[in-house]
Design a protein around this motif. Structure first.
Motif, PDB file in Angstrom:
ATOM      1  N   GLU A  79       0.829  -1.206   0.000  1.00  0.00           N
ATOM      2  CA  GLU A  79       0.000   0.000   0.000  1.00  0.00           C
ATOM      3  C   GLU A  79       0.868   1.262   0.000  1.00  0.00           C
ATOM      4  O   GLU A  79       0.582   2.229  -0.730  1.00  0.00           O
ATOM      5  N   ARG A  82       2.227   1.688  -3.532  1.00  0.00           N
ATOM      6  CA  ARG A  82       1.216   2.164  -4.480  1.00  0.00           C
ATOM      7  C   ARG A  82       0.972   3.656  -4.300  1.00  0.00           C
ATOM      8  O   ARG A  82       0.776   4.386  -5.282  1.00  0.00           O
ATOM      9  N   GLN A  83       0.989   4.118  -3.061  1.00  0.00           N
ATOM     10  CA  GLN A  83       0.764   5.543  -2.812  1.00  0.00           C
ATOM     11  C   GLN A  83       1.872   6.402  -3.434  1.00  0.00           C
ATOM     12  O   GLN A  83       1.646   7.580  -3.737  1.00  0.00           O
ATOM     13  N   GLU A  84       3.062   5.813  -3.618  1.00  0.00           N
ATOM     14  CA  GLU A  84       4.156   6.541  -4.254  1.00  0.00           C
ATOM     15  C   GLU A  84       4.264   6.230  -5.735  1.00  0.00           C
ATOM     16  O   GLU A  84       5.244   6.615  -6.381  1.00  0.00           O
TER      17      GLU A  84
END
Length: 598
Positions: A79, A82-84
């Motif tokens: 997670e 994915r945020q980066e």
């Protein structure tokens, strides 16, 4: 290498080739060729319930796998990636097939590069808890004066060292994945807590990172590991492969030998005598001539990383003066190299020498590390290291006795060098090429060898075979019935050594006891043993198991006979006599007890 898809949580294999990689099993994907994309990497301490590669393959259909604590860690790190905007992440628990020894070997030798190439490294501190509403936004590091007392477990592990050093972007997260800052933001705190200099911590993002590491002495890089630990002792060596830029086979089961093998591999690629700048626990006694063979000897290579704790300030600088000492030969038996040496005249034996290492130590310029060597009896140019609990410091001094900050040339003779710890001036230094044995086992302590009577004579009143049989022996656990030797594992030189044999002359002849040993000569500084021997009737020793008290009494009564070349027993008409002498047999001291018929 394998990467984990951060969206599907599927493991995707890659075949690395030069700077690019081709995706394996490409026919199952939308594109046939894929260079390794930007990827994140997770650094963590292994806890109970980690997920393996095989478990990850069935995780979608296996609720038991998804309920494991390690799976939650995988989900959370994916997670974050994915945020980066990162599609892939590498996690050591599920991206290596640990059942495949070849793959495990390749992964261990490549891991430093994988951390080096990662876009970001997430560090999960499982024992770092953030108090709700506390606003804690910084990492708590150890007090350098209280080593590893208040330190998160991640900082004490061997494998996380390369992850901290190699990764260009490091972000710390608490147990519940709250951000705790970055390596860059806490550079000085991390440097103070780990002993790694800030320049190295900051160099990972630079193009000359490998060159920077190569400029740091081997001893200082070993110091980074000195306070760390691993579950398996071999990993203390394997986790340093990338930091030293070397490859070597992975052989689990060899124990501490892996660390010695790491140093042997280093000798093939670096010419850095700081590798010898280590010492053991300073609580041990210092070497003395009168210890004789009871003092342990060692080679130039350390046994464990902890012996480099002293090496934090050991450095090796570029020197443009005459040819520097070189490590010319390394074998499994030892190392041939050149040291600037002088005889240590504080020892009367003449076999003790001081040797200066070609590396700086401490905060004052012109100071070099040194060790003490002992010449073995086998060769004038073969040595072993003694006083391994000391790392000496030498400097040059001028005519007024002031320290020279300019140092001195190791390749040239020196009239005198000053040892700083003991404030002693040593003279007549000369460059000398020698061989230092790595493993120099101490010879066994003096034993007793019972020699039977000449075979062509028979005992008076004995059987037809004319033999002498050993019925019992004390101490039994030291008796070798095939060679008729008693070999103690150690000797108390204040109590001496003794043995007793219950013998029978012939098949049906009389039984008697031969007692013999070495009485300590306390008037000598060499801790030598004076031999004594007795032939006694059996009734004086009804039970050899209770022999210890009797042996001490015999030693006292034999004191007047001890010291003779051959000490004959009393004139007791038992049909046999015995004498004893101390000889050098096969290179070690042996007390030989010779029997003969009356």
């Amino acid at each position: 290498m394998r990467l984990l898809d951060t969206a599907s949580l599927k493991v995707v294999p890659f075949l690395e080739s030069s700077r690019n990689a081709t995706q394996l099993g490409a026919e199952a994907n939308d594109h046939s060729t894929l260079a390794v994309p930007r990827y994140a990497i997770l650094s963590h301490t292994w806890e109970a319930g980690e997920v393996t590669l095989q478990e990850m393959a069935r995780a979608a259909d296996d609720a038991t796998v998804r309920s494991k604590p390690g799976y939650k860690k995988i989900e959370q790190s994916c997670e974050l990636a994915r945020q980066e905007g990162l599609e892939y992440i590498w996690i050591d628990t599920c991206c290596i097939d640990k059942t495949n020894s070849t793959e495990l070997f390749e992964a261990i030798n490549s891991m430093f590069t994988w951390y080096r190439n990662a876009w970001v490294c997430y560090v999960h501190l499982a024992d770092a808890l953030v108090v709700a509403g506390g606003g804690r936004d910084s990492v708590v590091y150890r007090n350098p004066r209280r080593l590893y007392v208040d330190l998160y477990r991640w900082y004490s592990r061997g494998w996380t060292l390369q992850e901290l050093v190699a990764s260009r972007n490091v972000a710390f997260y608490s147990a519940d994945w709250q951000p705790m800052g970055t390596k860059t933001a806490h550079l000085m705190e991390i440097a103070r807590g780990t002993g790694i200099d800030p320049a190295t911590l900051a160099a990972a993002g630079g193009a000359d990172f490998e060159d920077h590491l190569a400029r740091i002495s081997v001893a200082r890089r070993m110091h980074w590991l000195a306070y760390r630990e691993t579950t398996r002792p071999e990993d203390l060596a394997y986790c340093m492969l990338g930091i030293f830029g070397i490859h070597m086979p992975v052989l689990y089961g060899e124990g501490d030998r892996a660390f010695v093998r790491l140093q042997e591999e280093l000798l093939k690629s670096v010419d850095d005598q700081s590798l010898f700048a280590w010492k053991e626990d300073d609580s041990l006694d210092y070497y003395r001539d009168d210890y004789g063979n009871s003092f342990r000897c060692w080679g130039l290579l350390a046994r464990v990383p902890a012996e480099f704790r002293v090496a934090k300030s050991v450095a090796r600088f570029r020197d443009t003066r005459s040819q520097r000492p070189a490590i010319q030969l390394s074998t499994s038996r030892g190392i041939q190299t050149t040291f600037l040496m002088c005889r240590d005249r504080s020892y009367s034996s003449g076999d003790l020498f001081l040797a200066v290492l070609d590396c700086h130590v401490g905060r004052v310029p012109g100071v070099y590390a040194g060790i003490r060597l002992k010449r073995t009896s086998s060769s004038r140019d073969e040595f072993v290291r003694v006083d391994t609990q000391q790392l000496l410091q030498f400097c040059a001094v001028d005519a007024q006795g002031r320290q020279s900050l300019a140092g001195f040339d190791h390749a040239q003779p020196q009239p005198g060098l000053y040892e700083m710890r003991y404030r002693t001036l040593h003279a007549d230094w000369t460059p000398r090429t020698i061989f230092v044995r790595q493993d120099y086992p101490l010879p066994p302590p003096p034993g007793l060898w019972l020699v039977p009577p000449p075979g062509n004579r028979r005992p008076r009143g004995g059987g037809a075979q004319g033999s002498v049989r050993v019925l019992d022996i004390h101490p039994r656990h030291q008796w070798d019935a095939d060679t008729w030797t008693v070999q103690p594992t150690h000797i108390d030189y204040w109590a001496g050594v003794a043995a007793a044999w219950l013998l029978q002359l012939g098949d049906d002849g009389p039984q008697l006891v031969i007692a013999a040993g070495g009485f300590p000569d306390r008037s000598s500084l060499q801790m030598r043993l004076l031999p004594w021997c007795r032939v006694l009737p059996l009734d004086l020793f009804p039970d050899l198991a209770g022999y210890a008290a009797g042996a001490r009494g015999l030693a006292k009564t034999a004191k007047e006979d001890a010291g003779a070349t051959a000490s004959k027993g009393p004139d007791i008409d038992l049909g046999i006599h015995a004498s004893i002498e101390s000889i050098q047999l096969y290179g070690q001291e042996m007390l030989v007890v010779k029997m003969g018929y009356e």
